[in-house]
Design an enzyme around this catalytic site. Structure first.
Site, PDB file in Angstrom:
ATOM      1  N   ALA A  65       1.039  -0.986   0.013  1.00 39.43           N
ATOM      2  CA  ALA A  65       0.297  -0.208  -0.003  1.00 39.43           C
ATOM      3  C   ALA A  65       0.766   0.859  -0.110  1.00 39.43           C
ATOM      4  O   ALA A  65       2.119   1.705   0.034  1.00 39.43           O
ATOM      5  CB  ALA A  65      -1.092  -0.461   0.498  1.00 39.43           C
ATOM      6  N   GLY A 109       0.637  -4.786   0.826  1.00 37.06           N
ATOM      7  CA  GLY A 109      -0.132  -5.114   0.576  1.00 37.06           C
ATOM      8  C   GLY A 109      -0.463  -5.636  -1.337  1.00 37.06           C
ATOM      9  O   GLY A 109      -1.291  -6.197  -2.344  1.00 37.06           O
ATOM     10  N   GLU A 112      -0.455  -9.342  -0.491  1.00 40.01           N
ATOM     11  CA  GLU A 112      -1.981  -9.203  -0.343  1.00 40.01           C
ATOM     12  C   GLU A 112      -3.076  -9.648  -1.552  1.00 40.01           C
ATOM     13  O   GLU A 112      -4.131  -9.961  -1.535  1.00 40.01           O
ATOM     14  CB  GLU A 112      -3.023  -8.127   0.584  1.00 40.01           C
ATOM     15  CG  GLU A 112      -1.579  -8.983   1.538  1.00 40.01           C
ATOM     16  CD  GLU A 112      -1.817  -7.371   3.272  1.00 40.01           C
ATOM     17  OE1 GLU A 112      -1.864  -6.359   2.161  1.00 40.01           O
ATOM     18  OE2 GLU A 112      -2.294  -7.570   4.409  1.00 40.01           O
ATOM     19  N   GLU A 132       4.958  -5.053   7.345  1.00 41.77           N
ATOM     20  CA  GLU A 132       3.922  -4.291   7.712  1.00 41.77           C
ATOM     21  C   GLU A 132       4.822  -3.730   9.452  1.00 41.77           C
ATOM     22  O   GLU A 132       4.235  -2.711   9.760  1.00 41.77           O
ATOM     23  CB  GLU A 132       2.617  -3.794   7.787  1.00 41.77           C
ATOM     24  CG  GLU A 132       1.738  -4.114   6.624  1.00 41.77           C
ATOM     25  CD  GLU A 132       2.096  -5.599   6.077  1.00 41.77           C
ATOM     26  OE1 GLU A 132       2.613  -6.567   6.043  1.00 41.77           O
ATOM     27  OE2 GLU A 132       1.137  -5.352   4.631  1.00 41.77           O
TER      28      GLU A 132
HETATM   29  N1  CAA Z   1       4.739   3.402  -0.097  1.00 39.09           N
HETATM   30  C1  CAA Z   1       4.876   4.248  -1.493  1.00 39.09           C
HETATM   31  N2  CAA Z   1       6.209   4.239  -1.214  1.00 39.09           N
HETATM   32  C2  CAA Z   1       6.950   3.049  -2.070  1.00 39.09           C
HETATM   33  C3  CAA Z   1       6.834   1.887  -1.424  1.00 39.09           C
HETATM   34  C4  CAA Z   1       5.109   1.949  -1.192  1.00 39.09           C
HETATM   35  N3  CAA Z   1       4.907   1.006   0.105  1.00 39.09           N
HETATM   36  N4  CAA Z   1       7.299   1.300  -2.132  1.00 39.09           N
HETATM   37  C5  CAA Z   1       8.830   1.992  -2.201  1.00 39.09           C
HETATM   38  N5  CAA Z   1       8.146   3.314  -2.938  1.00 39.09           N
HETATM   39  C6  CAA Z   1       8.895   4.285  -3.400  1.00 39.09           C
HETATM   40  C7  CAA Z   1      10.257   4.653  -2.821  1.00 39.09           C
HETATM   41  O1  CAA Z   1      10.153   5.640  -1.665  1.00 39.09           O
HETATM   42  C8  CAA Z   1      10.509   5.210  -3.721  1.00 39.09           C
HETATM   43  O2  CAA Z   1      10.313   6.962  -3.994  1.00 39.09           O
HETATM   44  P1  CAA Z   1      11.266   7.854  -4.067  1.00 39.09           P
HETATM   45  O3  CAA Z   1      12.223   7.063  -5.059  1.00 39.09           O
HETATM   46  O4  CAA Z   1      10.322   9.272  -4.239  1.00 39.09           O
HETATM   47  O5  CAA Z   1      12.241   7.934  -3.459  1.00 39.09           O
HETATM   48  C9  CAA Z   1      10.596   4.146  -4.797  1.00 39.09           C
HETATM   49  O6  CAA Z   1       9.338   3.890  -4.920  1.00 39.09           O
HETATM   50  C10 CAA Z   1      11.715   3.212  -5.331  1.00 39.09           C
HETATM   51  O7  CAA Z   1      11.793   2.795  -3.452  1.00 39.09           O
HETATM   52  P2  CAA Z   1      13.145   1.901  -2.579  1.00 39.09           P
HETATM   53  O8  CAA Z   1      14.162   3.189  -2.875  1.00 39.09           O
HETATM   54  O9  CAA Z   1      12.990   1.683  -1.567  1.00 39.09           O
HETATM   55  O10 CAA Z   1      14.525   0.846  -3.789  1.00 39.09           O
HETATM   56  P3  CAA Z   1      15.066   0.119  -3.479  1.00 39.09           P
HETATM   57  O11 CAA Z   1      15.076  -0.430  -4.122  1.00 39.09           O
HETATM   58  O12 CAA Z   1      15.522   0.539  -2.652  1.00 39.09           O
HETATM   59  O13 CAA Z   1      13.975  -1.070  -2.040  1.00 39.09           O
HETATM   60  C11 CAA Z   1      12.137  -1.944  -1.118  1.00 39.09           C
HETATM   61  C12 CAA Z   1      13.019  -1.659  -2.528  1.00 39.09           C
HETATM   62  C13 CAA Z   1      12.764  -3.265  -0.441  1.00 39.09           C
HETATM   63  C14 CAA Z   1      10.420  -3.056  -2.239  1.00 39.09           C
HETATM   64  C15 CAA Z   1      11.667  -0.648  -0.551  1.00 39.09           C
HETATM   65  O14 CAA Z   1      11.122   0.353  -1.183  1.00 39.09           O
HETATM   66  C16 CAA Z   1      10.857  -1.066   0.559  1.00 39.09           C
HETATM   67  O15 CAA Z   1      11.160  -1.404   1.374  1.00 39.09           O
HETATM   68  N6  CAA Z   1       8.995  -0.310   0.785  1.00 39.09           N
HETATM   69  C17 CAA Z   1       8.009  -0.561   1.978  1.00 39.09           C
HETATM   70  C18 CAA Z   1       7.327  -2.284   1.283  1.00 39.09           C
HETATM   71  C19 CAA Z   1       6.198  -2.071   2.449  1.00 39.09           C
HETATM   72  O16 CAA Z   1       6.404  -1.381   4.375  1.00 39.09           O
HETATM   73  N7  CAA Z   1       5.493  -2.627   2.008  1.00 39.09           N
HETATM   74  C20 CAA Z   1       4.808  -2.537   3.104  1.00 39.09           C
HETATM   75  C21 CAA Z   1       3.626  -1.321   3.181  1.00 39.09           C
HETATM   76  S1  CAA Z   1       2.027  -0.902   4.016  1.00 39.09           S
HETATM   77  C22 CAA Z   1       0.801  -1.737   3.861  1.00 39.09           C
HETATM   78  O17 CAA Z   1       1.102  -3.215   2.186  1.00 39.09           O
HETATM   79  C23 CAA Z   1      -0.193  -2.397   4.367  1.00 39.09           C
HETATM   80  C24 CAA Z   1      -1.664  -3.354   3.693  1.00 39.09           C
HETATM   81  O18 CAA Z   1      -1.405  -4.308   4.269  1.00 39.09           O
HETATM   82  C25 CAA Z   1      -2.570  -2.289   3.149  1.00 39.09           C
END
Ligand code: CAA
Length: 258
Positions: A65, A109, A112, A132
């Site tokens: 998400a 998400g 999911e 999360e």
């Molecule tokens: N939401 C918003 N933006 C996100 C995102 C997310 N879930 N995941 C990645 N992005 C964005 C980053 O902010 C970044 O944007 P900027 O360039 O503007 O900073 C861009 O995508 C590229 O990401 P990274 O620079 O972080 O890329 P990476 O290769 O270094 O890492 C990753 C990749 C490990 C997937 C890392 O991006 C990450 O950990 N993302 C978040 C994963 C996460 O926590 N997901 C769960 C979300 S909560 C949820 O989903 C709740 C639910 O159950 C409904």
């Protein structure tokens, strides 16, 4: 309808829906989810579509998400709006089969969404996770429920509590995905599976999807009875006559969804 966050292509009776927010690793913001559910409902109602494939980019199916969009929300807002309840319900209402073709990250998400599809085919670089917990929350679209049913309590607890990722090999071994293929073969493999499904009787396909899904909602005895009744009901179709006649006549069946 023109979409900004997804692309939809229809070929060979298969709708290929590609999530397309590359700058955010296909993070599921409200606009993307709105477009995705609209595209799925469209495909479900389109007679030219007989199977659906959802995919992302090579790097990410979806990284979860959208954290930016969620970060400023408070309890009252997410509870009042029932955040994510509507898209989750709308996806589960789709009656045509949906295959998730996962390359790269399928996190939160994203994992999911893949699990809400009917089955998952993934590339060797796929990474699944429910991270999360690292954000001070828990999964909200099935990461504690569907994942537990698919991979069992121990792995589901591990993933939800530590936030660790599962690679493709472990995902296949654990029953989360049905097939792992080299990255270059992901879309051809998913499309070929979808085309196979599209060639079958859509009455039997719908019954099979309903029956498998019922196994998650009921006791074994009730599920077996449900399956048997659907099996019996299919003997009222022309496609059953055609399918069995074609086998006996050693030819390909010509199903007419009747
Ligand atoms: N939401 C918003 N933006 C996100 C995102 C997310 N879930 N995941 C990645 N992005 C964005 C980053 O902010 C970044 O944007 P900027 O360039 O503007 O900073 C861009 O995508 C590229 O990401 P990274 O620079 O972080 O890329 P990476 O290769 O270094 O890492 C990753 C990749 C490990 C997937 C890392 O991006 C990450 O950990 N993302 C978040 C994963 C996460 O926590 N997901 C769960 C979300 S909560 C949820 O989903 C709740 C639910 O159950 C409904």
């Amino acid at each position: 309808m023109a979409y900004q966050n997804i692309n939809v292509e229809i070929s060979d009776n298969v709708a290929l829906i590609r999530l397309n927010r590359p700058d955010a690793l296909n993070a599921l913001n409200s606009k993307l989810l709105e477009e995705l559910t609209a595209a799925l409902a469209d495909a479900d109602g389109n007679d030219k579509v007989r199977c659906i494939v959802i995919t992302g980019s090579d790097k990410a199916f979806a990284a979860g998400a959208d954290i930016k969009e969620m970060s400023q929300k408070g309890f009252v807002e997410v509870y009042h709006d029932n955040l994510f309840a509507a898209p989750a319900a709308e996806i589960s209402e789709i009656r045509k089969p949906i295959i998730a073709a996962v390359s790269g990250y399928a996190l939160g998400g994203g994992c999911e969404l893949a699990m809400a599809c009917d089955f998952i085919i993934c590339a060797e670089n796929a990474k699944f996770g429910q991270p999360e917990i690292n954000l001070g929350v828990i999964a909200g679209i099935g990461g504690t429920q569907r994942l537990t049913r698919f991979v069992g309590k121990s792995k589901a607890m591990d993933m939800n509590l530590t936030g660790r990722f599962m690679d493709a090999e472990e995902a296949e071994r654990s029953g989360l995905v049905s097939r792992v293929v080299p990255a270059a073969k992901l879309i051809p493999e998913a499309m070929s599976a979808a085309k196979k499904i599209a060639e079958r009787s859509q009455i039997a396909v719908k019954a099979a999807k309903e029956a498998v899904n019922r196994s998650y909602e009921t006791t074994l005895q009730e599920g077996l009875q449900y399956e048997r009744r659907l099996f019996h009901a299919l003997f009222a179709t022309e496609d059953q006559k055609e399918g069995m006649a074609a086998f006996l006549e050693k030819r390909e069946p010509q199903f007419r969804d009747k």
